[in-house]
Design a protein around this motif. Structure first.
Motif, PDB file in Angstrom:
ATOM      1  N   ALA A   1       8.999  62.028  -9.853  1.00  0.00           N
ATOM      2  CA  ALA A   1       7.563  62.593  -9.222  1.00  0.00           C
ATOM      3  C   ALA A   1       7.377  63.829  -8.966  1.00  0.00           C
ATOM      4  O   ALA A   1       6.643  64.514  -9.643  1.00  0.00           O
ATOM      5  N   THR A   2       8.480  64.527  -8.156  1.00  0.00           N
ATOM      6  CA  THR A   2       8.116  65.764  -7.769  1.00  0.00           C
ATOM      7  C   THR A   2       8.183  66.779  -8.934  1.00  0.00           C
ATOM      8  O   THR A   2       7.325  67.787  -9.145  1.00  0.00           O
ATOM      9  N   ALA A   3       8.849  66.701 -10.157  1.00  0.00           N
ATOM     10  CA  ALA A   3       9.112  67.608 -11.402  1.00  0.00           C
ATOM     11  C   ALA A   3       7.850  67.477 -12.003  1.00  0.00           C
ATOM     12  O   ALA A   3       7.580  68.341 -12.955  1.00  0.00           O
ATOM     13  N   LEU A   4       7.271  66.262 -11.992  1.00  0.00           N
ATOM     14  CA  LEU A   4       5.980  65.943 -12.616  1.00  0.00           C
ATOM     15  C   LEU A   4       4.727  66.765 -11.893  1.00  0.00           C
ATOM     16  O   LEU A   4       3.849  67.233 -12.729  1.00  0.00           O
ATOM     17  N   HIS A   5       4.906  66.605 -10.541  1.00  0.00           N
ATOM     18  CA  HIS A   5       3.735  66.986  -9.818  1.00  0.00           C
ATOM     19  C   HIS A   5       3.721  68.745 -10.046  1.00  0.00           C
ATOM     20  O   HIS A   5       2.777  69.152 -10.018  1.00  0.00           O
ATOM     21  N   ASP A   6       4.768  69.548  -9.947  1.00  0.00           N
ATOM     22  CA  ASP A   6       4.646  70.987 -10.130  1.00  0.00           C
ATOM     23  C   ASP A   6       4.685  71.330 -11.633  1.00  0.00           C
ATOM     24  O   ASP A   6       4.858  72.475 -11.795  1.00  0.00           O
ATOM     25  N   GLY A   7       4.833  70.460 -12.666  1.00  0.00           N
ATOM     26  CA  GLY A   7       4.967  70.789 -14.055  1.00  0.00           C
ATOM     27  C   GLY A   7       6.035  71.318 -14.621  1.00  0.00           C
ATOM     28  O   GLY A   7       6.119  71.560 -15.564  1.00  0.00           O
ATOM     29  N   ARG A   8       7.370  71.289 -14.029  1.00  0.00           N
ATOM     30  CA  ARG A   8       8.607  71.499 -14.579  1.00  0.00           C
ATOM     31  C   ARG A   8       8.914  70.174 -15.737  1.00  0.00           C
ATOM     32  O   ARG A   8       9.722  70.826 -16.463  1.00  0.00           O
ATOM     33  N   ILE A   9       8.333  69.219 -15.509  1.00  0.00           N
ATOM     34  CA  ILE A   9       8.574  68.425 -16.551  1.00  0.00           C
ATOM     35  C   ILE A   9       6.926  67.926 -17.041  1.00  0.00           C
ATOM     36  O   ILE A   9       6.148  67.461 -16.247  1.00  0.00           O
ATOM     37  N   GLY A  10       6.633  68.399 -18.442  1.00  0.00           N
ATOM     38  CA  GLY A  10       5.410  68.206 -18.802  1.00  0.00           C
ATOM     39  C   GLY A  10       5.459  67.382 -19.821  1.00  0.00           C
ATOM     40  O   GLY A  10       6.532  66.542 -20.397  1.00  0.00           O
ATOM     41  N   ALA A  11       4.135  67.267 -20.918  1.00  0.00           N
ATOM     42  CA  ALA A  11       4.219  66.608 -21.838  1.00  0.00           C
ATOM     43  C   ALA A  11       5.249  66.881 -22.759  1.00  0.00           C
ATOM     44  O   ALA A  11       5.876  65.931 -23.860  1.00  0.00           O
ATOM     45  N   ALA A  12       5.709  68.060 -22.981  1.00  0.00           N
ATOM     46  CA  ALA A  12       6.698  68.699 -24.059  1.00  0.00           C
ATOM     47  C   ALA A  12       7.954  68.150 -24.082  1.00  0.00           C
ATOM     48  O   ALA A  12       8.753  67.504 -24.685  1.00  0.00           O
ATOM     49  N   GLU A  13       8.366  68.120 -22.489  1.00  0.00           N
ATOM     50  CA  GLU A  13       9.770  67.730 -22.185  1.00  0.00           C
ATOM     51  C   GLU A  13       9.757  66.267 -22.162  1.00  0.00           C
ATOM     52  O   GLU A  13      10.814  65.599 -22.621  1.00  0.00           O
ATOM     53  N   VAL A  14       8.629  65.365 -21.765  1.00  0.00           N
ATOM     54  CA  VAL A  14       8.748  64.023 -22.151  1.00  0.00           C
ATOM     55  C   VAL A  14       8.908  63.734 -23.370  1.00  0.00           C
ATOM     56  O   VAL A  14       9.413  62.677 -23.878  1.00  0.00           O
ATOM     57  N   ALA A  15       8.066  64.254 -24.320  1.00  0.00           N
ATOM     58  CA  ALA A  15       8.184  63.978 -25.863  1.00  0.00           C
ATOM     59  C   ALA A  15       9.667  64.348 -26.389  1.00  0.00           C
ATOM     60  O   ALA A  15      10.107  63.540 -27.128  1.00  0.00           O
ATOM     61  N   ALA A  16      10.137  65.277 -25.906  1.00  0.00           N
ATOM     62  CA  ALA A  16      11.678  65.756 -26.042  1.00  0.00           C
ATOM     63  C   ALA A  16      12.628  64.315 -25.851  1.00  0.00           C
ATOM     64  O   ALA A  16      13.458  64.201 -26.590  1.00  0.00           O
ATOM     65  N   ALA A  17      12.349  63.939 -24.614  1.00  0.00           N
ATOM     66  CA  ALA A  17      13.304  62.935 -24.182  1.00  0.00           C
ATOM     67  C   ALA A  17      13.151  61.869 -24.883  1.00  0.00           C
ATOM     68  O   ALA A  17      14.069  60.858 -24.979  1.00  0.00           O
ATOM     69  N   ALA A  18      11.765  61.562 -25.460  1.00  0.00           N
ATOM     70  CA  ALA A  18      11.762  60.164 -26.153  1.00  0.00           C
ATOM     71  C   ALA A  18      12.284  60.246 -27.474  1.00  0.00           C
ATOM     72  O   ALA A  18      12.504  59.112 -28.137  1.00  0.00           O
TER      73      ALA A  18
END
Length: 248
Positions: A228-245
């Motif tokens: 939640a929080t790291a998505l709210h403030d942008g520490r985790i964004g689309a690039a990080e989500v794609a890399a995790a996948a």
């Protein structure tokens, strides 16, 4: 690894969970968002799906978990956005599990906090299908949270997880509410120990700080993470989500 966006609902609003102190939760404020969108669950969900690259949502109905009525209208609006949704709404019986799935949830989450017995968990799995049931291993500072002492009495966290697996759950979610929103990271040692007793799907959440935590959780054996929080403030964004996948 899957990154799943968390929406905590209280009185129809999306609130920012911090440290498990629910009476202190304030409406979610996203950087740059219009004032009208403060605490708007659907606006938060659309941010997750449209700008953070997520494909799944996790909703905790804090009213229902606390013994109040289910927030059906807010949950229904989120489900209509079309993303698969994991719903924790204080399920403690087969009828409550059916109600959650009847709203359109893809998966029903049965939390240790509200589970009356493992027999009930077995009944839910048999009735709605194990593949649609996740068990939330609710902890505070590493200790089980439960309103029914017999469910956790004399059992380690790993033994509680193993008992839930015996009851038939298709997934286990481990979350320490004391870490939620505090940026302290997830207990990786605990995740590693649970991997050996968990079913095919093991999810974790609470305190995820950024991409390094995503990588560490994947290495520890997690199949997905609640954020939640790291998505709210942008520490985790689309690039990080794609890399995790990406595999490997």
């Amino acid at each position: 690894m899957r990154v799943i966006g968390v929406i905590d609902l209280a009185a129809g609003r999306a609130v920012h969970a911090r440290g498990g102190r629910r009476t202190d939760y304030a409406p979610v404020r996203l950087s740059g968002a219009a004032a009208a969108h403060v605490g708007d669950p659907c606006a938060l969900a659309r941010t997750y799906l449209e700008t953070r690259g997520l494909t799944e949502l996790y909703v905790a109905d804090l009213d229902a978990i606390g013994g109040g009525p289910s927030q059906d209208a807010a949950i229904g609006a989120l489900i209509r956005l079309g993303a698969p949704l994991w719903l924790d709404s204080g399920v403690h019986s087969v009828p409550r599990a059916r109600h959650a799935l009847g709203l359109g949830a893809s998966f029903v989450v049965v939390g240790l906090e509200t589970l009356p017995s493992y027999d009930v968990l077995s009944e839910i799995c048999a009735d709605v299908g194990s593949e649609r049931v996740a068990f939330s291993l609710d902890l505070r500072d590493g200790l089980p949270i439960t309103a029914h002492a017999d469910v956790a009495a004399g059992r380690s966290v790993e033994q509680i997880a193993a008992r839930a697996v015996e009851a038939g759950v298709g997934a286990i979610i481990v979350i320490d509410v004391a870490r939620v929103g505090m940026g302290e990271g997830v207990d990786l040692a605990l995740i590693s120990s649970l991997r050996s007793v968990a079913p095919a799907v093991l999810l974790a959440g609470g305190g995820v700080r950024g991409s390094e935590d995503l990588a560490s959780l994947a290495h520890a054996g997690c199949d997905g993470v609640l954020v939640a929080t790291a998505l709210h403030d942008g520490r985790i964004g689309a690039a990080e989500v794609a890399a995790a996948a990406r595999p490997g």
